[in-house]
Scaffold this active site. Structure first.
Site, PDB file in Angstrom:
ATOM      1  N   GLU A  85      11.204  -7.678  -2.732  1.00 48.86           N
ATOM      2  CA  GLU A  85      11.610  -6.361  -2.212  1.00 48.86           C
ATOM      3  C   GLU A  85      10.958  -6.251  -0.844  1.00 48.86           C
ATOM      4  OE1 GLU A  85      13.602  -4.415  -3.903  1.00 48.86           O
ATOM      5  OE2 GLU A  85      13.433  -5.168  -5.942  1.00 48.86           O
ATOM      6  N   LEU A  86      11.736  -6.428   0.220  1.00 44.27           N
ATOM      7  CA  LEU A  86      11.132  -6.582   1.550  1.00 44.27           C
ATOM      8  C   LEU A  86      11.449  -5.412   2.491  1.00 44.27           C
ATOM      9  CD1 LEU A  86      11.903 -10.410   1.807  1.00 44.27           C
ATOM     10  CD2 LEU A  86       9.874  -9.305   0.861  1.00 44.27           C
TER      11      LEU A  86
ATOM     12  N   TRP B 120       0.820  -1.221   0.000  1.00 43.19           N
ATOM     13  CA  TRP B 120       0.000   0.000   0.000  1.00 43.19           C
ATOM     14  C   TRP B 120       0.847   1.261   0.000  1.00 43.19           C
ATOM     15  CZ3 TRP B 120       1.535   2.800   4.107  1.00 43.19           C
ATOM     16  CH2 TRP B 120       2.104   2.110   5.174  1.00 43.19           C
ATOM     17  N   ASN B 121       2.137   1.168   0.373  1.00 46.06           N
ATOM     18  CA  ASN B 121       2.863   2.424   0.599  1.00 46.06           C
ATOM     19  C   ASN B 121       3.290   3.137  -0.687  1.00 46.06           C
ATOM     20  OD1 ASN B 121       4.880   0.577   0.129  1.00 46.06           O
ATOM     21  ND2 ASN B 121       6.268   1.394   1.676  1.00 46.06           N
TER      22      ASN B 121
ATOM     23  N   GLU C  27      11.582  -2.546  12.322  1.00 46.33           N
ATOM     24  CA  GLU C  27      11.249  -1.501  11.357  1.00 46.33           C
ATOM     25  C   GLU C  27      10.212  -0.538  11.956  1.00 46.33           C
ATOM     26  OE1 GLU C  27       9.599  -3.090   7.739  1.00 46.33           O
ATOM     27  OE2 GLU C  27      10.384  -1.462   6.526  1.00 46.33           O
TER      28      GLU C  27
ATOM     29  N   ALA D  51      -2.382  -4.287  -2.707  1.00 54.19           N
ATOM     30  CA  ALA D  51      -2.730  -4.274  -1.279  1.00 54.19           C
ATOM     31  C   ALA D  51      -4.208  -3.931  -1.121  1.00 54.19           C
ATOM     32  CB  ALA D  51      -1.876  -3.239  -0.562  1.00 54.19           C
TER      33      ALA D  51
ATOM     34  N   LYS E   3      -1.903  -8.849  -7.689  1.00 53.62           N
ATOM     35  CA  LYS E   3      -2.749  -8.602  -6.511  1.00 53.62           C
ATOM     36  C   LYS E   3      -2.214  -7.372  -5.772  1.00 53.62           C
ATOM     37  CE  LYS E   3      -2.959  -9.375  -2.102  1.00 53.62           C
ATOM     38  NZ  LYS E   3      -3.835  -8.276  -1.715  1.00 53.62           N
TER      39      LYS E   3
ATOM     40  N   CYS F 135      10.161   1.663   2.756  1.00 54.74           N
ATOM     41  CA  CYS F 135      11.117   0.619   3.112  1.00 54.74           C
ATOM     42  C   CYS F 135      12.543   1.165   3.210  1.00 54.74           C
ATOM     43  CB  CYS F 135      11.059  -0.487   2.075  1.00 54.74           C
ATOM     44  SG  CYS F 135      11.214   0.157   0.409  1.00 54.74           S
TER      45      CYS F 135
ATOM     46  N   GLY G 293       6.775  -6.133  -0.137  1.00 54.36           N
ATOM     47  CA  GLY G 293       6.011  -6.051   1.104  1.00 54.36           C
ATOM     48  C   GLY G 293       6.889  -6.419   2.282  1.00 54.36           C
ATOM     49  N   SER G 294       6.262  -6.916   3.322  1.00 54.25           N
ATOM     50  CA  SER G 294       7.005  -7.190   4.559  1.00 54.25           C
ATOM     51  C   SER G 294       7.858  -8.449   4.437  1.00 54.25           C
ATOM     52  CB  SER G 294       6.015  -7.355   5.711  1.00 54.25           C
ATOM     53  OG  SER G 294       5.186  -8.465   5.454  1.00 54.25           O
TER      54      SER G 294
HETATM   55  P1  NAP Z   1       2.524  -6.790   3.710  1.00 56.93           P
HETATM   56  O1  NAP Z   1       1.608  -6.935   4.850  1.00 56.93           O
HETATM   57  O2  NAP Z   1       3.585  -7.801   3.523  1.00 56.93           O
HETATM   58  O3  NAP Z   1       1.606  -6.688   2.414  1.00 56.93           O
HETATM   59  C1  NAP Z   1       2.151  -6.562   1.125  1.00 56.93           C
HETATM   60  C2  NAP Z   1       1.262  -7.287   0.135  1.00 56.93           C
HETATM   61  O4  NAP Z   1       1.271  -8.670   0.463  1.00 56.93           O
HETATM   62  C3  NAP Z   1      -0.193  -6.832   0.163  1.00 56.93           C
HETATM   63  O5  NAP Z   1      -0.723  -6.902  -1.130  1.00 56.93           O
HETATM   64  C4  NAP Z   1      -0.836  -7.885   1.054  1.00 56.93           C
HETATM   65  O6  NAP Z   1      -2.210  -8.068   0.807  1.00 56.93           O
HETATM   66  C5  NAP Z   1      -0.063  -9.112   0.603  1.00 56.93           C
HETATM   67  N1  NAP Z   1      -0.126 -10.222   1.544  1.00 56.93           N
HETATM   68  C6  NAP Z   1      -0.268 -10.190   2.883  1.00 56.93           C
HETATM   69  N2  NAP Z   1      -0.310 -11.454   3.373  1.00 56.93           N
HETATM   70  C7  NAP Z   1      -0.198 -12.288   2.314  1.00 56.93           C
HETATM   71  C8  NAP Z   1      -0.213 -13.711   2.158  1.00 56.93           C
HETATM   72  N3  NAP Z   1      -0.343 -14.534   3.200  1.00 56.93           N
HETATM   73  N4  NAP Z   1      -0.089 -14.219   0.908  1.00 56.93           N
HETATM   74  C9  NAP Z   1       0.018 -13.405  -0.164  1.00 56.93           C
HETATM   75  N5  NAP Z   1       0.016 -12.055  -0.078  1.00 56.93           N
HETATM   76  C10 NAP Z   1      -0.078 -11.503   1.139  1.00 56.93           C
HETATM   77  O7  NAP Z   1       3.293  -5.408   3.747  1.00 56.93           O
HETATM   78  P2  NAP Z   1       2.670  -3.961   3.843  1.00 56.93           P
HETATM   79  O8  NAP Z   1       2.324  -3.724   5.259  1.00 56.93           O
HETATM   80  O9  NAP Z   1       1.627  -3.758   2.816  1.00 56.93           O
HETATM   81  O10 NAP Z   1       3.896  -3.060   3.379  1.00 56.93           O
HETATM   82  C11 NAP Z   1       4.859  -2.644   4.251  1.00 56.93           C
HETATM   83  C12 NAP Z   1       6.105  -3.489   4.130  1.00 56.93           C
HETATM   84  O11 NAP Z   1       6.542  -3.529   2.793  1.00 56.93           O
HETATM   85  C13 NAP Z   1       7.244  -2.902   4.917  1.00 56.93           C
HETATM   86  O12 NAP Z   1       7.946  -3.905   5.590  1.00 56.93           O
HETATM   87  C14 NAP Z   1       8.122  -2.269   3.849  1.00 56.93           C
HETATM   88  O13 NAP Z   1       9.455  -2.124   4.238  1.00 56.93           O
HETATM   89  C15 NAP Z   1       7.922  -3.206   2.707  1.00 56.93           C
HETATM   90  N6  NAP Z   1       8.204  -2.553   1.433  1.00 56.93           N
HETATM   91  C16 NAP Z   1       9.342  -2.898   0.778  1.00 56.93           C
HETATM   92  C17 NAP Z   1       9.676  -2.256  -0.404  1.00 56.93           C
HETATM   93  C18 NAP Z   1      10.941  -2.618  -1.112  1.00 56.93           C
HETATM   94  O14 NAP Z   1      11.053  -2.287  -2.280  1.00 56.93           O
HETATM   95  N7  NAP Z   1      11.875  -3.292  -0.476  1.00 56.93           N
HETATM   96  C19 NAP Z   1       8.845  -1.284  -0.942  1.00 56.93           C
HETATM   97  C20 NAP Z   1       7.679  -0.955  -0.258  1.00 56.93           C
HETATM   98  C21 NAP Z   1       7.364  -1.615   0.939  1.00 56.93           C
HETATM   99  P3  NAP Z   1      -3.326  -7.382   1.750  1.00 56.93           P
HETATM  100  O15 NAP Z   1      -3.098  -5.919   1.634  1.00 56.93           O
HETATM  101  O16 NAP Z   1      -4.597  -7.833   1.130  1.00 56.93           O
HETATM  102  O17 NAP Z   1      -3.097  -7.903   3.130  1.00 56.93           O
END
Ligand code: NAP
Length: 473
Positions: free
Chosen positions: A242-243, A143-144, A375, A169, A167, A276, A220-221
């Site tokens: 990309e975590l 979402w960010n 984080e 967020a 898919k 991130c 994502g995370s």
């Molecule tokens: P997240 O909870 O991991 O969610 C990211 C995506 O994964 C969303 O689309 C989410 O769907 C989906 N997801 C969640 N649980 C899942 C599962 N069991 N199976 C498949 N998909 C699943 O992370 P977030 O809170 O949205 O984003 C923040 C994190 O992303 C932070 O840790 C940040 O550092 C990291 N990030 C990293 C980068 C990079 O380039 N390294 C860039 C941006 C963000 P739902 O929304 O439907 O739950």
């Protein structure tokens, strides 16, 4: 909601999209699940048969058309991002610009997918190495950066000849719908890109277990990344991740204080601290610590918090209650462990309905605090002090994370030494904005695998095929 095989699919079950600044419902999106995800994968598989055979000018045609369509709606998309994500409107405009630039870049890169001709070790043989599209790619985005994380995945995938099931967020599906509307309007062939909005677990599960999905690209995370990594093992998929990150920002005694302070404003308070690559730990050498802390506090205490749609707002809301609670817990932990909060430290009182946190600076921080290793996704940052170069290299490297790091110094030798030793995928030396489309974006350790951006971003969507021709036949 789903966009499958060139058609929008409506369902009865709806997801409410909330503006985090006001808590108002700004839209409703139908949600889909297992059945539609299977259909989407099937449609991407079917489309791959012809899309992989297209020439690069054919693929570029669609990418360029989408760039034009997105540019026409630049401001509308920026407003939409701020409404569903909360970030200040200026940050959203920057995101739209960079998101479009990714499509432009890969429309160009599509013509540079080169193979090799190798010298043969016997007469009459001709050895060729080809790069071909990997196949159906599943992409999951956060979402960010609800717009640019999507284009950063779709553009290189399409440029190489892959097809996609995406898919987004659940908090920010409207930006994703916008991107897909533009591809639809551009007349992209049916099934080449598909969108599924709904339960993360249900959709993710189908994506990872499918034998037809050959690659997972996830942003994502770290926790979810590890789960997808494990679940993809049975089908040995290619993986790009990309975590999360925990960026150190090192300020040496010989730094220009004002430039370093501007760097913190950008890397910690830009995008409301919810990126991130945000600074998570400031390390200041003791000789400059007092001056730096004073200058930073002066600036941070003047940052305006509020609804990102107001042009003069610097810091927007926290995305949701869960994230808000996590940050407040980290602040409480700082208090318990005798840290000093010299600016902010509380919920920002407002009457708009959203969850805001005052821009916060912590001094006398120590390694035992949660904030030192976990984080922090918000406008809160601890300052640690250090004495020597050797000491800071040891402290700045994180046991688990290795995404981005920043180092400020006017000593060229030191800049080289420290950047060489920092265990991070991306390093800004006297530079708080090193992230550009032509450069590789990615982390090491538990911050990820593979890179997006530049020529590096194509790699993950290609396979290498070697063919030996025996001409003596
Ligand atoms: P997240 O909870 O991991 O969610 C990211 C995506 O994964 C969303 O689309 C989410 O769907 C989906 N997801 C969640 N649980 C899942 C599962 N069991 N199976 C498949 N998909 C699943 O992370 P977030 O809170 O949205 O984003 C923040 C994190 O992303 C932070 O840790 C940040 O550092 C990291 N990030 C990293 C980068 C990079 O380039 N390294 C860039 C941006 C963000 P739902 O929304 O439907 O739950």
């Amino acid at each position: 909601m789903a966009y499958i095989n060139g058609r929008w699919i409506e369902t009865a079950s709806q997801l409410e999209v909330i503006n985090p600044a006001t808590n108002e419902i700004i839209g409703k999106v139908p949600v889909v699940g297992k059945t539609e995800t299977i259909e989407a994968i099937e449609s991407a598989k079917e489309a791959f048969k012809s899309w992989k055979k297209t020439t690069f000018p054919e693929r570029v045609y669609y990418l360029e058309k989408v760039v034009t369509l997105l540019r026409e709606q630049h401001e509308e998309i920026a407003q939409l991002i701020t409404k569903e994500n909360g970030k200040p409107i200026g940050d959203s405009r920057d995101e739209v610009e960079s998101g479009i630039a990714y499509i432009e870049w890969y429309a160009e890169e599509a013509k540079r997918i080169y193979g090799d001709v190798l010298p043969a070790s016997s007469q009459n043989k001709h050895l060729i190495v080809k790069r071909q599209p990997i196949g159906v790619c599943a992409a999951i985005t956060p979402w960010n950066f609800p717009f640019s994380m999507i284009t950063r995945k779709i553009a290189p995938a399409l440029a190489t000849g892959c097809t996609v099931v995406l898919k987004p967020a659940s908090a920010t599906p409207l930006s994703a719908v916008k991107v897909f509307e533009c591809f639809d309007k551009a007349g992209l062939p049916e099934g080449v890109i598909n969108l599924v909005i709904g339960s993360a677990q249900e959709i993710g599960n189908e994506m990872t277990k499918s034998e037809d999905v050959r690659k997972i690209s996830f942003t994502g995370s770290t926790a979810v990344g590890k789960l997808l990594f494990r679940d993809s093992a049975d089908t040995v998929k290619a993986i790009s991740m990309e975590l999360g990150g925990h960026a150190p920002f090192i300020v040496f005694d010989d730094s220009d204080v004002n430039i370093a302070v501007e760097g913190i404003l950008n890397t910690k308070f830009g995008n409301s601290g919810q990126t991130c690559v945000s600074t998570n730990r400031i390390y200041v050498q003791s000789g400059i610590a007092e001056k730096f802390t004073k200058a930073l506090t002066k600036k941070v205490s003047k940052l305006k918090v509020g609804n990102g749609l107001d042009e003069d707002v610097d810091v927007g809301p926290i995305i949701d209650q869960k994230s808000f609670d996590k940050i407040m817990e980290q602040i409480e932990d700082v208090r318990d462990k005798k840290g000093k909060i010299i600016c902010g430290g509380e919920q920002y009182a407002n009457n708009t309905g959203g969850k805001f946190i005052q821009p916060t600076i912590i001094t006398e921080a120590n390694e035992k605090m949660l904030i030192a290793t976990e984080e922090t996704f918000g406008p809160v940052v601890p300052i640690f002090t250090f004495e020597t170069e050797e000491e800071i290299i040891e402290k700045a490297n994180h046991k688990h994370y290795g995404l981005a790091g920043y180092c400020y110094t006017s000593d060229l030798g030191r800049a080289f030494r420290v950047s060489e030793e920092l265990e991070y995928g991306m390093i800004g030396v006297n530079d708080s904005s090193p992230f550009v489309i032509q450069a590789p974006f990615g982390g090491i350790k538990e911050s990820g695998l593979g890179q997006e951006g530049g020529k590096y971003g194509l790699e993950g969507y290609l396979i290498t095929k070697y063919i030996s021709f025996n001409a003596n036949y």
